[in-house]
Write a protein that holds these residues in place. Structure first.
Motif, PDB file in Angstrom:
ATOM      1  N   ARG A   5      14.084  42.853  -4.875  1.00 19.35           N
ATOM      2  CA  ARG A   5      13.970  45.000  -4.895  1.00 19.35           C
ATOM      3  C   ARG A   5      13.806  44.857  -6.838  1.00 19.35           C
ATOM      4  O   ARG A   5      12.943  46.204  -7.331  1.00 19.35           O
ATOM      5  N   ILE A   6      14.249  43.947  -7.165  1.00 20.09           N
ATOM      6  CA  ILE A   6      14.187  44.637  -9.022  1.00 20.09           C
ATOM      7  C   ILE A   6      12.529  44.524  -9.459  1.00 20.09           C
ATOM      8  O   ILE A   6      12.189  45.613 -10.369  1.00 20.09           O
ATOM      9  N   LEU A  80      12.661  48.392   2.065  1.00 19.91           N
ATOM     10  CA  LEU A  80      11.086  49.336   2.570  1.00 19.91           C
ATOM     11  C   LEU A  80      10.992  49.888   3.435  1.00 19.91           C
ATOM     12  O   LEU A  80      11.320  49.655   4.859  1.00 19.91           O
ATOM     13  N   LYS A  81      10.186  50.706   3.101  1.00 19.45           N
ATOM     14  CA  LYS A  81       9.970  51.847   4.677  1.00 19.45           C
ATOM     15  C   LYS A  81       8.550  52.277   3.990  1.00 19.45           C
ATOM     16  O   LYS A  81       7.919  52.512   3.456  1.00 19.45           O
ATOM     17  N   LEU A  82       7.823  52.392   5.508  1.00 23.63           N
ATOM     18  CA  LEU A  82       6.622  52.383   5.301  1.00 23.63           C
ATOM     19  C   LEU A  82       6.083  54.338   6.296  1.00 23.63           C
ATOM     20  O   LEU A  82       6.650  53.854   6.656  1.00 23.63           O
ATOM     21  N   SER A 111      13.492  51.153  -2.024  1.00 24.39           N
ATOM     22  CA  SER A 111      14.953  52.235  -2.566  1.00 24.39           C
ATOM     23  C   SER A 111      16.010  51.307  -2.620  1.00 24.39           C
ATOM     24  O   SER A 111      16.240  49.905  -2.066  1.00 24.39           O
ATOM     25  N   TYR A 112      17.073  51.667  -3.675  1.00 28.17           N
ATOM     26  CA  TYR A 112      18.184  50.388  -3.844  1.00 28.17           C
ATOM     27  C   TYR A 112      19.407  51.448  -4.316  1.00 28.17           C
ATOM     28  O   TYR A 112      18.805  52.471  -5.060  1.00 28.17           O
ATOM     29  N   GLU A 113      20.431  51.671  -3.333  1.00 26.94           N
ATOM     30  CA  GLU A 113      21.867  52.167  -3.409  1.00 26.94           C
ATOM     31  C   GLU A 113      22.876  51.631  -4.669  1.00 26.94           C
ATOM     32  O   GLU A 113      22.948  50.258  -3.944  1.00 26.94           O
ATOM     33  N   VAL A 114      23.022  52.330  -4.685  1.00 25.65           N
ATOM     34  CA  VAL A 114      24.774  51.645  -5.748  1.00 25.65           C
ATOM     35  C   VAL A 114      25.424  52.606  -5.905  1.00 25.65           C
ATOM     36  O   VAL A 114      25.320  53.506  -6.869  1.00 25.65           O
ATOM     37  N   SER A 115      26.993  52.318  -5.437  1.00 26.15           N
ATOM     38  CA  SER A 115      27.609  54.106  -5.976  1.00 26.15           C
ATOM     39  C   SER A 115      27.950  55.293  -5.755  1.00 26.15           C
ATOM     40  O   SER A 115      27.697  55.872  -6.735  1.00 26.15           O
ATOM     41  N   SER A 120      14.718  55.113  -5.580  1.00 22.46           N
ATOM     42  CA  SER A 120      13.579  54.652  -5.167  1.00 22.46           C
ATOM     43  C   SER A 120      12.558  55.489  -6.082  1.00 22.46           C
ATOM     44  O   SER A 120      11.935  56.007  -6.482  1.00 22.46           O
ATOM     45  N   LEU A 121      11.234  54.418  -5.006  1.00 17.69           N
ATOM     46  CA  LEU A 121       9.802  54.607  -5.576  1.00 17.69           C
ATOM     47  C   LEU A 121       8.742  54.740  -4.562  1.00 17.69           C
ATOM     48  O   LEU A 121       8.999  53.558  -3.909  1.00 17.69           O
ATOM     49  N   ARG A 122       7.790  55.515  -4.622  1.00 13.05           N
ATOM     50  CA  ARG A 122       7.114  55.958  -3.714  1.00 13.05           C
ATOM     51  C   ARG A 122       5.264  55.733  -4.021  1.00 13.05           C
ATOM     52  O   ARG A 122       5.375  56.762  -5.019  1.00 13.05           O
TER      53      ARG A 122
END
Length: 228
Positions: A5-6, A80-82, A111-115, A120-122
Motif C-alpha cells: 500500500r505504501i 484496489l478498485k478497477l 485506497s487506505y483508511e485509518v482512524s 485514495s489515489l485514482r
C-alpha cells in the motif's frame, strides 16, 4: 500488505506531482455545477453508477454543457478498485445549437483508511471523440491522463464528511507526451441523512496552462447521490 500500500501510494504521488510548474490563470470565470448520481451495488465487489451533470459558465449566467455518464467498478483487492465508463457531453456551439461529444475512461483506484481518514489515489485514462461511430472517431482528440489524490474524513458522531483533493491533467500530443494541461484543487463537505442519500457541496479551483489561452476557474458544485 502494508508495504504494498505504501509503495503504491508513493508511486501515484510521484506521478501526480512530478514536473509541476507554477500556474498563472489569465482568464477567470465563476461557474456552478449541479450533479445527480445514482449507485447500485450488484454484489459484494461489483457496482454500477449513473451521473447527470449540468454546468453553467460566464459567472454562472450562460449554459455550458450537460454530461451523462454510465460506469461500473469492481474490487480487485481490499484496497484496489478497477472501474470504467462512457460519457456523453452535450455542448452549445456558437450558433446556439447542441451537439454531442463522447468519452470513454478506465480507472484504477487505490485506497487506505485509518482512524476515520480515507486516502485514495485514482489514475484515469480517458479518450474523447466527436463522432460515434464515424470515420474520425479515433483521430480528433488526444488521450488524457488524470491523477487524483483525495483525502476524506468522517466526523465522528455526525452525518458529515469533509474531503479535499488535488488532481493533475496530462494530454498527449505530437510535440510532448503527457504534458501538464491543468491542475484542479477541491474541498467540500458531504451530509448523509440516511444510508441511501448524500448531499454534497464543494469548491473547485482549476488552473489551465500550456495552452494559447489558459484560464482559471472558480467553481461551486452542488450534488445529490442516491444508493438504489
Amino acid at each position: 500488505m502494508m508495504i504494498r500500500r505504501i509503495a503504491y501510494s508513493a508511486f501515484c504521488v510521484f506521478l501526480l506531482f512530478s514536473g509541476a510548474v507554477n500556474l498563472r490563470g489569465q482568464d477567470r470565470d465563476f461557474q456552478t455545477w449541479w450533479e445527480l448520481k445514482l449507485d447500485k451495488q450488484i454484489s459484494g465487489n461489483f457496482g454500477l453508477e449513473g451521473e447527470l451533470e449540468q454546468r453553467f459558465k460566464n459567472n454562472s449566467l450562460q449554459y455550458s454543457r450537460t454530461l451523462l455518464t454510465l460506469g461500473a467498478s469492481c474490487d480487485l483487492l481490499d484496497f484496489l478498485k478497477l472501474g470504467g465508463g462512457v460519457r456523453t457531453v452535450f455542448v452549445m456551439n456558437q450558433e446556439q445549437e447542441l451537439y454531442a461529444r463522447y468519452r470513454g475512461h478506465i480507472d484504477l483506484t487505490g485506497s487506505y483508511e485509518v482512524s476515520g481518514l480515507t486516502l485514495s489515489l485514482r489514475t484515469r485514462l480517458q479518450y474523447g471523440f466527436e463522432e460515434f461511430p464515424g470515420p474520425n472517431t479515433f483521430s480528433l482528440n488526444s488521450l488524457v491522463n488524470r491523477n487524483r489524490l483525495k483525502a476524506a474524513y468522517h466526523i465522528f458522531g455526525t452525518k458529515f464528511d469533509c474531503q479535499a483533493s488535488v488532481e493533475s491533467w496530462h494530454s498527449s500530443d505530437k510535440e510532448s507526451f503527457w504534458p501538464y494541461v491543468a491542475m484542479r484543487y477541491s474541498a467540500g463537505v458531504r451530509f448523509s441523512p440516511n444510508f441511501r442519500s448524500r448531499f454534497s457541496l464543494r469548491y473547485i479551483l482549476e488552473d489551465e496552462f500550456n495552452t494559447s489561452d489558459p484560464g482559471q476557474l472558480h467553481i461551486v458544485v452542488l450534488g445529490y447521490a442516491y444508493n438504489l
